[in-house]
Scaffold this motif. Structure first.
Motif, PDB file in Angstrom:
ATOM      1  N   ALA A 170      35.920  -9.932  -7.902  1.00  0.00           N
ATOM      2  CA  ALA A 170      34.577  -9.494  -7.543  1.00  0.00           C
ATOM      3  C   ALA A 170      33.941  -8.772  -8.729  1.00  0.00           C
ATOM      4  O   ALA A 170      34.439  -8.825  -9.853  1.00  0.00           O
ATOM      5  CB  ALA A 170      34.649  -8.585  -6.320  1.00  0.00           C
ATOM      6  N   ALA A 171      32.851  -8.077  -8.474  1.00  0.00           N
ATOM      7  CA  ALA A 171      32.145  -7.365  -9.538  1.00  0.00           C
ATOM      8  C   ALA A 171      32.871  -6.091  -9.948  1.00  0.00           C
ATOM      9  O   ALA A 171      32.558  -5.513 -10.994  1.00  0.00           O
ATOM     10  CB  ALA A 171      30.723  -7.035  -9.081  1.00  0.00           C
ATOM     11  N   ASN A 172      33.836  -5.652  -9.138  1.00  0.00           N
ATOM     12  CA  ASN A 172      34.564  -4.421  -9.424  1.00  0.00           C
ATOM     13  C   ASN A 172      35.914  -4.734 -10.077  1.00  0.00           C
ATOM     14  O   ASN A 172      36.182  -5.864 -10.463  1.00  0.00           O
ATOM     15  CB  ASN A 172      34.744  -3.630  -8.126  1.00  0.00           C
ATOM     16  N   ASN A 173      36.764  -3.720 -10.177  1.00  0.00           N
ATOM     17  CA  ASN A 173      38.061  -3.881 -10.831  1.00  0.00           C
ATOM     18  C   ASN A 173      39.035  -4.601  -9.909  1.00  0.00           C
ATOM     19  O   ASN A 173      39.308  -4.139  -8.805  1.00  0.00           O
ATOM     20  CB  ASN A 173      38.641  -2.520 -11.221  1.00  0.00           C
ATOM     21  N   ASP A 174      39.585  -5.711 -10.389  1.00  0.00           N
ATOM     22  CA  ASP A 174      40.520  -6.511  -9.595  1.00  0.00           C
ATOM     23  C   ASP A 174      41.912  -6.486 -10.209  1.00  0.00           C
ATOM     24  O   ASP A 174      42.086  -6.292 -11.410  1.00  0.00           O
ATOM     25  CB  ASP A 174      40.042  -7.967  -9.513  1.00  0.00           C
ATOM     26  N   TRP A 175      42.884  -6.732  -9.347  1.00  0.00           N
ATOM     27  CA  TRP A 175      44.271  -6.942  -9.775  1.00  0.00           C
ATOM     28  C   TRP A 175      44.738  -8.198  -9.058  1.00  0.00           C
ATOM     29  O   TRP A 175      44.887  -8.204  -7.834  1.00  0.00           O
ATOM     30  CB  TRP A 175      45.128  -5.741  -9.410  1.00  0.00           C
ATOM     31  N   ILE A 176      44.936  -9.277  -9.829  1.00  0.00           N
ATOM     32  CA  ILE A 176      45.228 -10.575  -9.245  1.00  0.00           C
ATOM     33  C   ILE A 176      46.484 -11.152  -9.893  1.00  0.00           C
ATOM     34  O   ILE A 176      46.604 -11.168 -11.125  1.00  0.00           O
ATOM     35  CB  ILE A 176      44.048 -11.555  -9.431  1.00  0.00           C
ATOM     36  N   LYS A 177      47.398 -11.666  -9.051  1.00  0.00           N
ATOM     37  CA  LYS A 177      48.624 -12.280  -9.539  1.00  0.00           C
ATOM     38  C   LYS A 177      48.740 -13.708  -9.017  1.00  0.00           C
ATOM     39  O   LYS A 177      48.550 -13.954  -7.822  1.00  0.00           O
ATOM     40  CB  LYS A 177      49.849 -11.464  -9.099  1.00  0.00           C
ATOM     41  N   GLY A 178      49.103 -14.617  -9.916  1.00  0.00           N
ATOM     42  CA  GLY A 178      49.180 -16.019  -9.536  1.00  0.00           C
ATOM     43  C   GLY A 178      50.474 -16.429  -8.859  1.00  0.00           C
ATOM     44  O   GLY A 178      50.485 -17.357  -8.062  1.00  0.00           O
TER      45      GLY A 178
END
Length: 357
Positions: A170-178
């Protein structure tokens, strides 16, 4: 309106008998300012009619098989997840994307909860574990206080959750793991943390100062705008710093540092750590580095080792004492050289380390 995400658990019954095991699911709860529940959405895994692992995603909890009626939060084994400073709606959006991707992955549902047969075993608890993992939440700290891993069989089976994800922040801080699979992770706005993990992944930072980790596989990392950190990991990776003063580290493998945009003397050069003359390469786009000439390996006459160009044919200069790699549009002409990247000192670089694209 106040919004939280919680993990809950429900007893598993078989032909009306309590098995002693629990089924986990995730709930996004929206309340008004007085704490009254406005909506509850659920993410859960289930067995499909053909034996596939299926998911129910962003559905109304009250209309699902996990509806709890008048059960108290304690009876629901409800544990609100600690998202730190992240917005619950942003986190839920990524969770929904990953849960939908699980459905598309054509994985098998398993009833071998004691793992007596060989091979990977996945069930609804595995779905919850994978969804939590996709947003960087620790599996070991997300359980409700009164639930143990042994109560929720097949929870920790992420190595078998082979899902090719497309996850957008999103427009904010993300933490994404595949996780496992060939993934596309897009941070968009904010200062994001993207982890490709196992597979050949593509990571896009977008706007902000992002941190990207390819980890295992032949990954492509695109920094976007901002001062980013790009770390390839194990595998033959391509790192595109793009805008900003980035820190790039390919890691193990034959890595490529790709420059499709002109160096910016205002932001300063990128820092490239661990460049291997034996294995790694710079790719420079001749539509930007117009003085490099034709595509292919840089001409030997266009490479020079020193602190500045020594004649009109020099285009790429490596200062072995300072470790800076420069581009000079006209060699010893009037144009000033511009720093492209800061490398280690003392490298035995030659024109063979530069490919014009």
């Amino acid at each position: 309106m106040p919004t939280v995400i919680a993990i809950e658990a429900k007893p598993v019954e078989f032909e009306g008998i309590d098995t002693g095991f629990l089924h986990l699911y995730l709930v996004k709860t929206v309340t008004d300012e007085q704490g009254r529940v406005i909506s509850e959405k659920v993410i859960r895994g289930t067995a499909g009619s053909n034996g596939d692992l299926e998911t129910l995603v962003d559905a109304d909890l009250a209309n699902s098989v996990d509806r709890r009626g008048s059960d108290t939060p304690a009876e629901r084994h409800r544990e609100v997840l600690d998202l730190g400073t992240r917005d619950a709606n942003d986190v839920w959006k990524v969770m929904v994307q990953h849960a939908n991707n699980i459905e598309k992955a054509d994985l098998d549902y398993s009833i071998d909860i004691f793992r007596e047969a060989p091979g990977g075993d996945l069930n609804s608890n595995s779905v919850v574990a994978s969804v939590l993992h996709s947003v960087g939440l620790s599996l070991s700290t997300s359980f409700p206080d009164d639930v143990s891993r042994s109560d929720a069989p097949l929870y920790g089976q992420l190595q078998y959750m082979n899902v090719d994800d497309a996850l957008y922040g999103a427009a904010n801080n993300d933490w994404i793991k595949g996780g496992v699979g060939n993934d596309k992770l897009v941070g968009r706005g904010g200062n994001d943390r993207l982890h490709g993990e196992d597979g050949n992944d593509r990571l896009f930072g977008g706007i902000g100062d992002d941190r990207q980790y390819g980890e295992i596989g032949a990954d492509r990392l695109y920094g976007g705008f901002g001062d980013d950190v790009l770390i390839g990991g194990r595998g033959d990776d391509r790192l595109y710093g793009e805008g900003g003063a980035d820190l790039l580290r390919g890691g193990a493998g034959r890595d490529v540092y790709v420059y499709n945009s002109a160096p910016n003397s205002q932001t300063g050069p990128d820092t490239v750590q661990g460049f291997s003359v034996a294995e790694d390469t710079f790719w420079l786009n001749n539509s930007v580095f117009t003085g490099l000439g034709r595509e292919g390996t840089l001409r030997s006459s266009a490479f020079w080792t020193g602190d500045e160009a020594h004649d009109a044919t020099d285009r790429i200069i490596y200062d072995r004492n300072d470790g800076v790699l420069y581009y000079d549009q006209d060699g010893s002409g009037a144009s000033e050289q511009v720093a492209v990247a800061k490398l280690s000192t003392g490298l035995k670089m030659t024109n063979l380390d530069i490919l014009v694209i």
